[in-house]
Scaffold this motif. Structure first.
Motif, PDB file in Angstrom:
ATOM      1  N   SER A 296      -5.518   3.625  13.198  1.00 36.83           N
ATOM      2  CA  SER A 296      -5.786   4.951  13.772  1.00 36.83           C
ATOM      3  C   SER A 296      -6.074   4.822  15.263  1.00 36.83           C
ATOM      4  O   SER A 296      -6.544   3.784  15.736  1.00 36.83           O
ATOM      5  CB  SER A 296      -6.990   5.595  13.070  1.00 36.83           C
ATOM      6  OG  SER A 296      -8.184   4.947  13.485  1.00 36.83           O
TER       7      SER A 296
ATOM      8  N   ALA B 269      -2.308  -0.373   0.772  1.00 37.63           N
ATOM      9  CA  ALA B 269      -2.018   0.737  -0.154  1.00 37.63           C
ATOM     10  C   ALA B 269      -1.959   2.067   0.597  1.00 37.63           C
ATOM     11  O   ALA B 269      -1.234   2.975   0.202  1.00 37.63           O
ATOM     12  CB  ALA B 269      -3.087   0.794  -1.247  1.00 37.63           C
ATOM     13  N   ARG B 270      -2.713   2.180   1.701  1.00 41.56           N
ATOM     14  CA  ARG B 270      -2.686   3.419   2.493  1.00 41.56           C
ATOM     15  C   ARG B 270      -1.490   3.466   3.438  1.00 41.56           C
ATOM     16  O   ARG B 270      -1.352   4.388   4.229  1.00 41.56           O
ATOM     17  CB  ARG B 270      -3.977   3.540   3.314  1.00 41.56           C
ATOM     18  CG  ARG B 270      -5.176   3.861   2.442  1.00 41.56           C
ATOM     19  CD  ARG B 270      -6.452   3.954   3.271  1.00 41.56           C
ATOM     20  NE  ARG B 270      -7.588   4.119   2.380  1.00 41.56           N
ATOM     21  CZ  ARG B 270      -8.828   3.723   2.648  1.00 41.56           C
ATOM     22  NH1 ARG B 270      -9.093   3.143   3.808  1.00 41.56           N
ATOM     23  NH2 ARG B 270      -9.802   3.902   1.789  1.00 41.56           N
TER      24      ARG B 270
ATOM     25  N   ARG C 207      -6.557  -2.382   0.329  1.00 44.13           N
ATOM     26  CA  ARG C 207      -6.748  -0.939   0.546  1.00 44.13           C
ATOM     27  C   ARG C 207      -5.900  -0.457   1.713  1.00 44.13           C
ATOM     28  O   ARG C 207      -5.212   0.557   1.625  1.00 44.13           O
ATOM     29  CB  ARG C 207      -8.220  -0.669   0.858  1.00 44.13           C
ATOM     30  CG  ARG C 207      -8.899   0.219  -0.160  1.00 44.13           C
ATOM     31  CD  ARG C 207     -10.317   0.605   0.143  1.00 44.13           C
ATOM     32  NE  ARG C 207     -11.058  -0.139   1.124  1.00 44.13           N
ATOM     33  CZ  ARG C 207     -11.927  -1.117   0.823  1.00 44.13           C
ATOM     34  NH1 ARG C 207     -12.118  -1.488  -0.431  1.00 44.13           N
ATOM     35  NH2 ARG C 207     -12.585  -1.730   1.786  1.00 44.13           N
ATOM     36  N   SER C 208      -5.919  -1.202   2.812  1.00 46.05           N
ATOM     37  CA  SER C 208      -5.172  -0.759   4.000  1.00 46.05           C
ATOM     38  C   SER C 208      -3.673  -0.818   3.744  1.00 46.05           C
ATOM     39  O   SER C 208      -2.926   0.053   4.208  1.00 46.05           O
ATOM     40  CB  SER C 208      -5.548  -1.618   5.214  1.00 46.05           C
ATOM     41  OG  SER C 208      -6.887  -1.382   5.582  1.00 46.05           O
TER      42      SER C 208
ATOM     43  N   GLN D  22     -10.263  -5.026   1.403  1.00 48.39           N
ATOM     44  CA  GLN D  22      -9.857  -4.212   2.558  1.00 48.39           C
ATOM     45  C   GLN D  22      -8.374  -4.416   2.875  1.00 48.39           C
ATOM     46  O   GLN D  22      -7.648  -3.462   3.190  1.00 48.39           O
ATOM     47  CB  GLN D  22     -10.711  -4.565   3.782  1.00 48.39           C
ATOM     48  CG  GLN D  22     -10.395  -3.733   4.998  1.00 48.39           C
ATOM     49  CD  GLN D  22     -10.776  -2.277   4.825  1.00 48.39           C
ATOM     50  OE1 GLN D  22     -11.926  -1.958   4.555  1.00 48.39           O
ATOM     51  NE2 GLN D  22      -9.805  -1.368   4.987  1.00 48.39           N
TER      52      GLN D  22
ATOM     53  N   HIS E 275      -0.816   1.379   5.974  1.00 49.88           N
ATOM     54  CA  HIS E 275      -1.192   1.135   7.374  1.00 49.88           C
ATOM     55  C   HIS E 275      -0.356   0.063   8.072  1.00 49.88           C
ATOM     56  O   HIS E 275      -0.510  -0.138   9.265  1.00 49.88           O
ATOM     57  CB  HIS E 275      -2.678   0.748   7.449  1.00 49.88           C
ATOM     58  CG  HIS E 275      -3.588   1.908   7.195  1.00 49.88           C
ATOM     59  ND1 HIS E 275      -4.945   1.813   7.212  1.00 49.88           N
ATOM     60  CD2 HIS E 275      -3.319   3.216   6.914  1.00 49.88           C
ATOM     61  CE1 HIS E 275      -5.484   2.998   6.951  1.00 49.88           C
ATOM     62  NE2 HIS E 275      -4.511   3.859   6.754  1.00 49.88           N
TER      63      HIS E 275
END
Ligand SMILES: CC(C)(COP(=O)(O)OP(=O)(O)OC[C@H]1O[C@@H](n2cnc3c(N)ncnc32)[C@H](O[C@H]2O[C@H](COP(=O)(O)OP(=O)(O)OP(=O)(O)O)[C@@H](O)[C@H]2O)[C@@H]1O)[C@@H](O)C(=O)NCCC(=O)NCCS
Ligand SMILES: Nc1ncnc2[nH]cnc12
Length: 289
Positions: free
Chosen positions: A243, A191-192, A188-189, A185, A194
């Motif tokens: 978000s 890479a996005r 992933r975060s 996680q 965030h």
């Protein structure tokens, strides 16, 4: 930047690993807003903890982490003498922590998890992939320290009552909450795009979705554990802490866990373990030895 890089001589491996472990603990403590945990905003569900105490506690553990890494370098294989040397250093670390905090348990679970990982990294400096380090740590955790006291700790009481394995089993299984949930996680975060703080919060939440946290079980029972796991999942499903919808859910989770007095201290320790493994692997990528 590392907490102890003030001296001019180059640091040895054990010292660098101890730096990384202390940094991971300080970064975990500073990360905000964590649900019901001590952070920059306040003391969460704890009446006896605050951020300064978490920092002081983390710093007090540096010698124990260094000793554990040195023992691994010197004894150089996974066998009972190393496990028992780690147990001695771990208990010494617990003593230092309790002196520093005036008797408050700030980092007992973290000494265990990060101590094993630091030793596992020092055992084979060329093999620093997170999975490999965690696997060696698991093999160390499976050895039975004949000198370890077996107090009726909160974890032991919860194990009897709910049949969960707690911190010991998490290590013996190779830190699945970190390897399967937290670290993927985190990456992933990132890479996005965030942002690092949100990625760390998402990693903590991912750990919380699965962990049988004995701190939460001891304080708030199975209802508390369900609230932690379901609430963390709701934040991630709403888009995570980067978000607006995820932030709203995170705020709700914070309020709910505070009402239940359910502090996810085990998940916090495992976030620190996650940050440590991530950095050990990154040091390998940069060719450090
Ligand atoms: C093997 C040990 C970890 C001992 O384990 P045991 O379960 O018997 O002992 P506990 O004292 O309960 O400590 C376990 C701590 O581990 C964290 N944790 C909880 N669940 C998990 C999980 N599923 N996976 C991984 N880690 C987990 C958690 O630590 C955090 O919570 C602490 C605060 O807890 P507590 O004292 O219960 O505090 P409060 O609820 O706030 O109490 P009150 O003040 O309200 O009364 C905090 O410290 C966080 O770190 C659990 O607490 C190991 O400790 C051991 O055997 N040590 C001996 C030395 C040794 O061999 N060391 C090896 C060196 S590598
Ligand atoms: N940030 C934190 N708050 C409360 N307990 C913890 N145990 C480890 N980290 C913690």
């Amino acid at each position: 930047m590392h907490a102890f890089n003030l001296q001019s001589r180059p640091l040895g491996l054990a010292e660098r690993l101890a730096d990384l472990a202390v940094d991971a603990l300080i970064d975990e403590a500073d990360l905000s807003p964590k649900p019901a945990l001590v952070d920059r905003r306040g003391s969460g569900a704890h009446s006896d903890l605050h951020l300064g105490l978490m920092h002081a506690s983390a710093l007090s553990l540096w010698p124990a982490f260094k000793d554990m890494a040195e023992a691994a370098q010197q004894l150089a294989r996974i066998h009972l003498p190393l496990r028992e040397a780690l147990g001695r250093s771990g208990r010494e670390g617990e003593r230092a922590m309790l002196v520093t905090t005036g008797g408050v348990n700030t980092h007992r679970g973290a000494i265990w998890a990060l101590g094993l990982l630091v030793a596992a990294a020092a055992l084979e400096p060329g093999s620093r992939a997170a999975g490999s380090v965690a696997w060696r740590a698991a093999r160390l955790a499976l050895l039975e320290d004949r000198h370890a006291p077996r107090p009726l700790s909160h974890g032991a009481q919860v194990a009897q009552r709910y049949g969960v394995g707690g911190a010991r089993e998490e290590a013996q299984q190779g830190f699945p909450a970190v390897l399967q949930w937290g670290l993927p996680q985190l990456r992933r975060s990132r890479a996005r795009g965030h942002g690092e703080q949100n990625a760390r919060l998402d990693a903590l939440l991912a750990i919380m979705t699965r962990l049988a946290d004995t701190c939460v079980l001891y304080r708030a029972g199975e209802a508390g554990l369900r609230a932690m796991q379901d609430g963390a999942r709701a934040v991630l499903e709403a888009g995570g802490s980067a978000s607006l919808a995820g932030r709203r859910r995170l705020h709700q989770l914070d309020l709910q866990l505070l009402t239940l007095n359910a502090s996810p201290g085990g998940a916090a320790d495992l976030l620190a373990a996650c940050l440590l493994l991530d950095r050990i692997e990154a040091a390998a990528d940069q060719g450090a030895n």
